[in-house]
Design a protein around this motif. Structure first.
Motif, PDB file in Angstrom:
ATOM      1  N   GLU A 145       0.908  -1.222   0.010  1.00  0.00           N
ATOM      2  CA  GLU A 145       0.073   0.001   0.127  1.00  0.00           C
ATOM      3  C   GLU A 145       0.951   1.402   0.032  1.00  0.00           C
ATOM      4  OE1 GLU A 145      -3.019  -0.123   3.070  1.00  0.00           O
ATOM      5  OE2 GLU A 145      -3.192   1.918   2.989  1.00  0.00           O
ATOM      6  N   ASN A 148       2.476   1.705  -3.309  1.00  0.00           N
ATOM      7  CA  ASN A 148       1.440   2.255  -4.229  1.00  0.00           C
ATOM      8  C   ASN A 148       0.922   3.508  -4.152  1.00  0.00           C
ATOM      9  OD1 ASN A 148      -0.653   1.425  -6.309  1.00  0.00           O
ATOM     10  ND2 ASN A 148      -2.185   1.716  -4.880  1.00  0.00           N
ATOM     11  N   LYS A 152       1.465   6.845  -6.624  1.00  0.00           N
ATOM     12  CA  LYS A 152       0.503   7.743  -7.056  1.00  0.00           C
ATOM     13  C   LYS A 152       0.879   9.266  -6.856  1.00  0.00           C
ATOM     14  CE  LYS A 152      -3.607   5.170  -5.222  1.00  0.00           C
ATOM     15  NZ  LYS A 152      -4.377   5.327  -3.579  1.00  0.00           N
ATOM     16  N   ILE A 188      -0.180  -8.203  -3.381  1.00  0.00           N
ATOM     17  CA  ILE A 188      -0.044  -7.597  -4.843  1.00  0.00           C
ATOM     18  C   ILE A 188      -1.008  -8.159  -5.886  1.00  0.00           C
ATOM     19  CG2 ILE A 188       1.322  -6.827  -6.956  1.00  0.00           C
ATOM     20  CD1 ILE A 188       3.446  -6.399  -4.782  1.00  0.00           C
ATOM     21  N   TYR A 192      -3.995  -5.656  -6.325  1.00  0.00           N
ATOM     22  CA  TYR A 192      -3.753  -4.832  -7.652  1.00  0.00           C
ATOM     23  C   TYR A 192      -3.640  -5.273  -8.985  1.00  0.00           C
ATOM     24  CZ  TYR A 192      -2.147  -2.428  -3.286  1.00  0.00           C
ATOM     25  OH  TYR A 192      -2.043  -1.725  -1.997  1.00  0.00           O
ATOM     26  N   PHE A 195       0.689  -2.883 -10.902  1.00  0.00           N
ATOM     27  CA  PHE A 195       1.674  -2.719  -9.711  1.00  0.00           C
ATOM     28  C   PHE A 195       3.201  -2.759 -10.342  1.00  0.00           C
ATOM     29  CE2 PHE A 195       3.700  -2.894  -5.905  1.00  0.00           C
ATOM     30  CZ  PHE A 195       3.154  -2.483  -4.854  1.00  0.00           C
TER      31      PHE A 195
END
Ligand SMILES: Nc1ncnc2c1ncn2[C@@H]1O[C@H](COP(=O)(O)OP(=O)(O)O)[C@@H](O)[C@H]1O
Ligand SMILES: [Mg+2]
Length: 397
Positions: A145, A148, A152, A188, A192, A195
């Motif tokens: 997380e 990720n 972003k 993952i 996701y 990734f």
């Protein structure tokens, strides 16, 4: 000292990109995986090789490639002294901060860190990242997380991450690491679709085996890339480039000797090159410079690797006298067990078999599979020279 300026050689540290040689196959393979990452696929590579063979140098070369040729953000994290997952994530995020300092998008990153973690100190050019233990535990648990979120924040500038975890040898010994990595990858896969993170672990071959013993399913996750010795032509190419860079000429018989004694080992070509560089006084490396350089390098390498591993590890007086005898007879790199045995006394003979097994385990000799049974060879050309030097020293005192 003379006024020669800096040596182009870097024994023990990753080689600068402009002097990097070889590894073409491995580079091509890894670049293929990096391209996969660009399209959103998470990739895991385990880079294995012996100490001094060039893992960190290859990793650092690849990071340079990623930085200059792709829109992926790369970090190279050294975990040599790290033995807990908390210290590991601490190092990873601190390295990310260091690498982004000075980038226009540093603001986005530091914002991310402030939100995620309570304290972040910025003094001038250095960044220090001192989250409380509690938050580090959280980072370990929510590592996917966190990455990720980081992606972003930087998505306008960078499309993926390339993370090298170098020298993971200590970490691999810990049960927690294997399980943590497994759940990192599993999470993952299940949470996701996209990734774009490339993880590359670098360590010794026995650590890969260790990891697969601890967590067998983990080794299906990794693409194993192995690096071995360089070819003699690559060693020559390196020595030429390095001496060229500092306007030193190398005579061809001197080059032949330096290449031969390097034995394809990157660490040795740097030690020999460096010693020769400092010995030379006239900007031309001739045969005599090369020989002096090789002897100096043998001394250094012996002190660094053979002394602690062999001379100080071996207690038995019979083993010690065998070592001295190997020096006295100037044992060649490749030898037959029976030829050496013929020169030993009855006491030494009794333990010679065990002696050979011991120094094989220590990585000093290997079985020569190309020759008849009972043929052994030293793993490089330098070790037998040091053994000879040691026996000379013993005679003097
Ligand atoms: N491909 C290469 N080209 C030139 N020098 C290299 C190369 N690979 C390694 N070296 C040199 O060899 C030595 C050992 O390399 P390093 O990358 O530290 O090995 P490892 O990480 O496997 O222990 C260093 O002095 C490094 O500069
Ligand atoms: Mg290394």
């Amino acid at each position: 000292m003379n006024d020669k300026g800096n040596s182009p050689f870097t024994p023990g540290s990753p080689v600068p990109v402009e002097l990097f040689v070889g590894r073409l196959e491995q580079i091509k393979e890894i670049i293929r995986y990096i391209e996969q990452v660009s399209s959103g696929k998470q990739e895991n590579v385990f880079l294995v090789g012996d100490r001094g063979i060039g893992k960190s140098s290859l990793a650092s070369f690849l990071r340079y490639y990623v930085k200059t040729q792709t829109d992926i953000f790369g970090v190279h994290v050294f975990l040599g002294r790290v033995s807990t997952l908390e210290e590991m994530v601490h190092h990873i995020f601190e390295q990310i901060l260091k690498e982004t300092k000075g980038q226009p998008w540093f603001k986005n990153i530091s914002k991310f860190f402030e939100n995620y973690i309570r304290s972040i100190d910025l003094f001038g050019i250095s960044v220090s990242f001192n989250p409380p233990e509690q938050d580090l535990k959280e980072l370990v648990r929510k590592f996917p997380e966190a990455l990720n979120n980081l992606l972003k924040e930087i998505k306008e500038q960078k499309k993926g991450l390339f993370i090298v975890l170098d020298d993971i040898n200590g970490l691999v010994e810990k049960l927690g690491f294997a399980n943590w990595y497994k759940s990192f990858v599993d999470e993952i896969a299940t949470h996701y679709d996209n990734f774009p993170v490339f993880m590359m672990l670098a360590g010794l071959p026995e650590k890969r085996d260790k990891l697969s013993n601890i967590q067998p399913s983990l080794m299906r996750i990794f693409r194993v890339v192995e690096i071995k010795k360089l070819a003699d032509e690559e060693v020559e190419d390196f020595l030429n480039k390095a001496f060229n860079n500092v306007n030193i000429k190398v005579e061809s018989d001197a080059m032949k000797l330096m290449v031969r004694y390097s034995s394809g080992l990157p660490i040795l070509m740097h030690e020999i090159g460096d010693a020769t560089f400092w010995i030379d006084t006239d900007e031309v490396i001739d045969k005599k410079d090369a020989i002096d350089g090789i002897l100096t390098a043998a001394q250094k390498v012996g002190e660094k690797y053979l002394d602690p591993k062999v001379y100080r590890a071996i207690r038995s007086s019979r083993y010690k006298s065998i070592l001295r005898k190997l020096g006295e007879i100037q044992i060649p790199r490749t030898f037959k067990k029976k030829d050496v045995e013929a020169k030993l006394n009855a006491n030494e003979k009794k333990v010679f078999h065990n002696f050979l097994r011991k120094i094989r385990e220590l990585g000093v000799i290997e079985i020569d599979v190309e020759e008849e049974r009972g043929t052994y060879r030293f793993v490089n050309e330098i070790y037998p020279i040091y053994i000879w030097m040691e026996s000379q020293r013993f005679k003097k005192v």
